[in-house]
Design a protein around this motif. Sequence first.
Motif, PDB file in Angstrom:
ATOM      1  N   UNK A 231       0.831  -1.196   0.000  1.00 14.59           N
ATOM      2  CA  UNK A 231       0.000   0.000   0.000  1.00 14.59           C
ATOM      3  C   UNK A 231       0.867   1.247   0.000  1.00 14.59           C
ATOM      4  N   UNK A 232       0.598   2.141  -0.941  1.00 16.99           N
ATOM      5  CA  UNK A 232       1.374   3.376  -1.044  1.00 16.99           C
ATOM      6  C   UNK A 232       0.789   4.476  -0.154  1.00 16.99           C
ATOM      7  N   UNK A 233      -0.522   4.477   0.032  1.00 15.55           N
ATOM      8  CA  UNK A 233      -1.174   5.483   0.861  1.00 15.55           C
ATOM      9  C   UNK A 233      -2.269   4.816   1.677  1.00 15.55           C
ATOM     10  N   UNK A 234      -2.640   5.456   2.747  1.00 21.30           N
ATOM     11  CA  UNK A 234      -3.744   4.966   3.568  1.00 21.30           C
ATOM     12  C   UNK A 234      -5.011   5.731   3.199  1.00 21.30           C
ATOM     13  N   UNK A 235      -6.174   5.112   3.392  1.00 21.10           N
ATOM     14  CA  UNK A 235      -7.410   5.805   3.046  1.00 21.10           C
ATOM     15  C   UNK A 235      -7.740   6.886   4.075  1.00 21.10           C
ATOM     16  N   UNK A 236      -8.440   7.916   3.624  1.00 21.98           N
ATOM     17  CA  UNK A 236      -8.933   8.938   4.538  1.00 21.98           C
ATOM     18  C   UNK A 236     -10.183   8.417   5.215  1.00 21.98           C
ATOM     19  N   UNK A 237     -10.357   8.793   6.457  1.00 25.56           N
ATOM     20  CA  UNK A 237     -11.558   8.409   7.208  1.00 25.56           C
ATOM     21  C   UNK A 237     -12.372   9.670   7.504  1.00 25.56           C
ATOM     22  N   UNK A 238     -13.503   9.850   6.809  1.00 26.51           N
ATOM     23  CA  UNK A 238     -14.300  11.062   7.017  1.00 26.51           C
ATOM     24  C   UNK A 238     -15.125  11.055   8.305  1.00 26.51           C
ATOM     25  N   UNK A 239     -15.166   9.938   8.998  1.00 26.64           N
ATOM     26  CA  UNK A 239     -15.928   9.863  10.260  1.00 26.64           C
ATOM     27  C   UNK A 239     -15.319  10.828  11.272  1.00 26.64           C
ATOM     28  N   UNK A 240     -16.177  11.496  12.015  1.00 31.15           N
ATOM     29  CA  UNK A 240     -15.677  12.457  13.009  1.00 31.15           C
ATOM     30  C   UNK A 240     -15.480  11.829  14.380  1.00 31.15           C
ATOM     31  N   UNK A 241     -16.035  10.625  14.580  1.00 28.62           N
ATOM     32  CA  UNK A 241     -15.778   9.911  15.820  1.00 28.62           C
ATOM     33  C   UNK A 241     -15.589   8.434  15.499  1.00 28.62           C
ATOM     34  N   UNK A 242     -14.740   7.786  16.262  1.00 25.75           N
ATOM     35  CA  UNK A 242     -14.416   6.386  16.015  1.00 25.75           C
ATOM     36  C   UNK A 242     -15.126   5.495  17.024  1.00 25.75           C
ATOM     37  N   UNK A 243     -15.406   4.279  16.606  1.00 21.51           N
ATOM     38  CA  UNK A 243     -15.978   3.268  17.498  1.00 21.51           C
ATOM     39  C   UNK A 243     -14.848   2.398  18.042  1.00 21.51           C
ATOM     40  N   UNK A 244     -15.114   1.633  19.056  1.00 26.75           N
ATOM     41  CA  UNK A 244     -14.119   0.753  19.665  1.00 26.75           C
ATOM     42  C   UNK A 244     -13.522  -0.181  18.609  1.00 26.75           C
ATOM     43  N   UNK A 245     -12.210  -0.272  18.579  1.00 26.10           N
ATOM     44  CA  UNK A 245     -11.474  -1.175  17.683  1.00 26.10           C
ATOM     45  C   UNK A 245     -11.739  -0.976  16.187  1.00 26.10           C
ATOM     46  N   UNK A 246     -12.186   0.193  15.798  1.00 27.34           N
ATOM     47  CA  UNK A 246     -12.410   0.366  14.359  1.00 27.34           C
ATOM     48  C   UNK A 246     -11.151   0.851  13.662  1.00 27.34           C
TER      49      UNK A 246
END
Length: 174
Positions: free
Chosen positions: A159-174
């Motif tokens: 993988x050359x880049x990681x994906x962006x995560x548009x979520x503003x809050x994360x859940x446990x272990x996500x």
Amino acid sequence: LCFTSTGDSTIGMTQHGKPSTNKVIQYKLNDGQWQNWDLSAVTLADGDKMYLKSDDEIPMSESDTIYKQFVMTGSIAASGNTMSLLNFSDALTDYAFYKLFRECTSLAAAPKLPATTLAQNCYRQMFRGCTALTNAPELPATTLAESCYLSMFHNCTSLATTPELPATSLAVDC
């Protein structure tokens, strides 16, 4: 969902555990006719395309012991929409695509993952060990669930880049 072969390749699928409901997956090669797939390996020549769909919304996986997993050889690029495996349902269920491409070292490109609301473990380990994967798919979800992305790209060493995560809050272990 479409798989395109570079060179000679095979695509099959294994069923781990006994699902509570039988999922019907159909495939066609190039411009051929749709037919039910028994999950056995299908041989592709250079440039061949294998299309997959399902007319039911039964999940691909039910738990961490009951799941389907692709088995590939050669070099394969996936394109199109994974939701074609769920009859284009808008909703993912728990474990929906759990380990779907795990250890598919032949997978060079990932399909689209357009779901915007995720369920627990839905993409967990989905691409784990896909060492030929160079680009991660876009992850547009804004509502996450516990373990939804857990180890999704673990050991994807190309993988050359990681994906962006548009979520503003994360859940446990996500």
